[in-house]
Design a protein around this motif. Structure first.
Motif, short mmCIF file in Angstrom:
data_model
loop_
_atom_site.label_atom_id
_atom_site.label_comp_id
_atom_site.label_asym_id
_atom_site.label_seq_id
_atom_site.Cartn_x
_atom_site.Cartn_y
_atom_site.Cartn_z
N HIS A 17 8.24 0.30 20.57
CA HIS A 17 8.95 -0.94 20.90
C HIS A 17 10.41 -0.90 20.45
O HIS A 17 11.14 -1.87 20.65
CB HIS A 17 8.23 -2.14 20.29
CG HIS A 17 6.97 -2.49 20.99
ND1 HIS A 17 6.92 -3.38 22.04
CD2 HIS A 17 5.71 -2.03 20.84
CE1 HIS A 17 5.68 -3.47 22.49
NE2 HIS A 17 4.92 -2.65 21.77
N GLY A 18 10.81 0.21 19.84
CA GLY A 18 12.19 0.36 19.40
C GLY A 18 12.52 -0.39 18.13
O GLY A 18 13.69 -0.60 17.82
N VAL A 19 11.50 -0.80 17.39
CA VAL A 19 11.72 -1.51 16.13
C VAL A 19 11.99 -0.46 15.05
O VAL A 19 11.09 0.25 14.62
CB VAL A 19 10.50 -2.39 15.74
CG1 VAL A 19 10.77 -3.10 14.42
CG2 VAL A 19 10.17 -3.36 16.85
N GLN A 20 13.26 -0.37 14.66
CA GLN A 20 13.64 0.60 13.64
C GLN A 20 14.01 -0.09 12.34
O GLN A 20 13.90 0.51 11.27
CB GLN A 20 14.81 1.44 14.14
CG GLN A 20 14.46 2.27 15.35
CD GLN A 20 15.67 2.98 15.93
OE1 GLN A 20 16.81 2.72 15.56
NE2 GLN A 20 15.41 3.89 16.85
N ASP A 21 14.46 -1.32 12.45
CA ASP A 21 14.89 -2.06 11.27
C ASP A 21 13.75 -2.91 10.74
O ASP A 21 13.54 -4.04 11.19
CB ASP A 21 16.10 -2.94 11.63
CG ASP A 21 16.66 -3.66 10.42
OD1 ASP A 21 16.37 -3.25 9.27
OD2 ASP A 21 17.38 -4.66 10.62
N TYR A 22 12.97 -2.33 9.85
CA TYR A 22 11.89 -3.07 9.20
C TYR A 22 11.71 -2.55 7.79
O TYR A 22 12.22 -1.49 7.44
CB TYR A 22 10.58 -3.00 10.00
CG TYR A 22 9.97 -1.63 10.16
CD1 TYR A 22 8.97 -1.19 9.30
CD2 TYR A 22 10.35 -0.78 11.20
CE1 TYR A 22 8.38 0.06 9.45
CE2 TYR A 22 9.77 0.46 11.37
CZ TYR A 22 8.79 0.87 10.49
OH TYR A 22 8.21 2.11 10.65
N ARG A 23 11.05 -3.34 6.98
CA ARG A 23 10.79 -2.96 5.60
C ARG A 23 9.37 -2.42 5.49
O ARG A 23 8.43 -3.08 5.95
CB ARG A 23 10.96 -4.14 4.64
CG ARG A 23 12.32 -4.74 4.62
CD ARG A 23 13.38 -3.74 4.09
NE ARG A 23 14.71 -4.30 4.19
CZ ARG A 23 15.54 -4.10 5.21
NH1 ARG A 23 15.16 -3.38 6.24
NH2 ARG A 23 16.74 -4.63 5.21
N ALA A 24 9.24 -1.25 4.92
CA ALA A 24 7.93 -0.64 4.71
C ALA A 24 7.72 -0.47 3.21
O ALA A 24 8.62 -0.02 2.50
CB ALA A 24 7.84 0.70 5.41
N HIS A 25 6.55 -0.87 2.75
CA HIS A 25 6.21 -0.75 1.33
C HIS A 25 4.98 0.15 1.21
O HIS A 25 3.94 -0.14 1.82
CB HIS A 25 5.93 -2.12 0.73
CG HIS A 25 7.11 -3.04 0.82
ND1 HIS A 25 8.17 -2.97 -0.05
CD2 HIS A 25 7.40 -4.03 1.69
CE1 HIS A 25 9.06 -3.88 0.27
NE2 HIS A 25 8.62 -4.54 1.33
N ASP A 26 5.12 1.20 0.44
CA ASP A 26 4.04 2.16 0.23
C ASP A 26 3.13 1.66 -0.89
O ASP A 26 3.48 1.70 -2.06
CB ASP A 26 4.62 3.53 -0.15
CG ASP A 26 3.57 4.60 -0.35
OD1 ASP A 26 2.35 4.30 -0.24
OD2 ASP A 26 3.97 5.75 -0.62
N VAL A 27 1.95 1.18 -0.51
CA VAL A 27 1.02 0.62 -1.49
C VAL A 27 0.40 1.68 -2.38
O VAL A 27 -0.16 1.35 -3.43
CB VAL A 27 -0.08 -0.24 -0.82
CG1 VAL A 27 0.51 -1.39 -0.04
CG2 VAL A 27 -0.98 0.62 0.06
N LEU A 28 0.49 2.95 -1.99
CA LEU A 28 -0.07 4.02 -2.83
C LEU A 28 0.78 4.25 -4.07
O LEU A 28 0.31 4.83 -5.04
CB LEU A 28 -0.19 5.31 -2.03
CG LEU A 28 -1.16 5.26 -0.84
CD1 LEU A 28 -1.16 6.60 -0.10
CD2 LEU A 28 -2.56 4.89 -1.30
N GLN A 29 2.03 3.78 -4.04
CA GLN A 29 2.92 3.95 -5.19
C GLN A 29 2.70 2.89 -6.26
O GLN A 29 3.20 3.03 -7.37
CB GLN A 29 4.38 3.89 -4.72
CG GLN A 29 4.77 5.00 -3.78
CD GLN A 29 4.62 6.37 -4.41
OE1 GLN A 29 5.06 6.59 -5.55
NE2 GLN A 29 4.00 7.29 -3.71
N ASP A 30 1.97 1.81 -5.92
CA ASP A 30 1.81 0.70 -6.86
C ASP A 30 0.46 0.02 -6.66
O ASP A 30 0.28 -0.76 -5.73
CB ASP A 30 2.95 -0.30 -6.63
CG ASP A 30 2.95 -1.42 -7.65
OD1 ASP A 30 1.92 -1.64 -8.33
OD2 ASP A 30 3.98 -2.10 -7.76
N PRO A 31 -0.52 0.32 -7.53
CA PRO A 31 -1.85 -0.28 -7.40
C PRO A 31 -1.82 -1.81 -7.45
O PRO A 31 -2.61 -2.47 -6.78
CB PRO A 31 -2.63 0.28 -8.59
CG PRO A 31 -1.87 1.47 -9.05
CD PRO A 31 -0.45 1.26 -8.65
#
Length: 149
Positions: free
Chosen positions: A72-86
């Motif tokens: 969909h061309g959505v490049q500007d979003y925030r991603a949070h890696d839950v594996l880094q923080d239980p």
């Protein structure tokens, strides 16, 4: 929002729109606390809690969400890696009352996980939800290009 309706129609837990129970008092200021999670959810129009990063998803479901957004061309979003923080991993599950990762939020509202985002992509609802955020789906431009041929 559409995700809540979709989750309910699939017999999945229905999101109440309210954060889950607060973390214990001894949880300090970890991101897993409801207030901190809510700030993350509301920090950007498109937020994804996933395993890994968009550049390197660490599960197939997280990868599928990244690919759908990319289509969909959505490049500007925030991603949070839950594996880094239980604490964040459990905190987002409590907040949404949804047991799995990834989780997608549009304009601070929980949409769902991979299956729901895929369904929204397939039936066109994702194009409409992105439009509400002022994001024009790249698929609309692809359709125009097809029509010209």
């Amino acid at each position: 929002m559409a995700g809540t309706r979709r989750a309910a129609s699939q017999g999945l837990p229905r999101r109440t729109g309210r954060p889950g129970p607060a973390a214990p008092a001894d949880a300090g200021t970890s991101p897993g606390r409801a207030g901190a999670v809510e700030r993350l959810v509301r920090a950007h129009p498109v937020v994804v809690f996933m395993k890994g990063s968009p550049a390197q998803p660490l599960c197939g479901f997280s990868n599928a969400v990244v690919q759908i957004l990319r289509l969909h061309g959505v490049q500007d979003y925030r991603a949070h890696d839950v594996l880094q923080d239980p604490d964040l991993r459990q905190g987002i599950k409590n907040y949404s009352n949804w047991p799995t990762i990834p989780q997608v939020y549009l304009n601070g509202e929980f949409v769902g996980g991979c299956d729901i985002l895929l369904q929204m992509h397939q039936n066109g609802d994702l194009v409409e939800e992105l439009k509400k955020l002022g994001i024009r789906s790249a698929l609309l431009d692809a359709e125009k290009d097809q029509d010209k041929k």
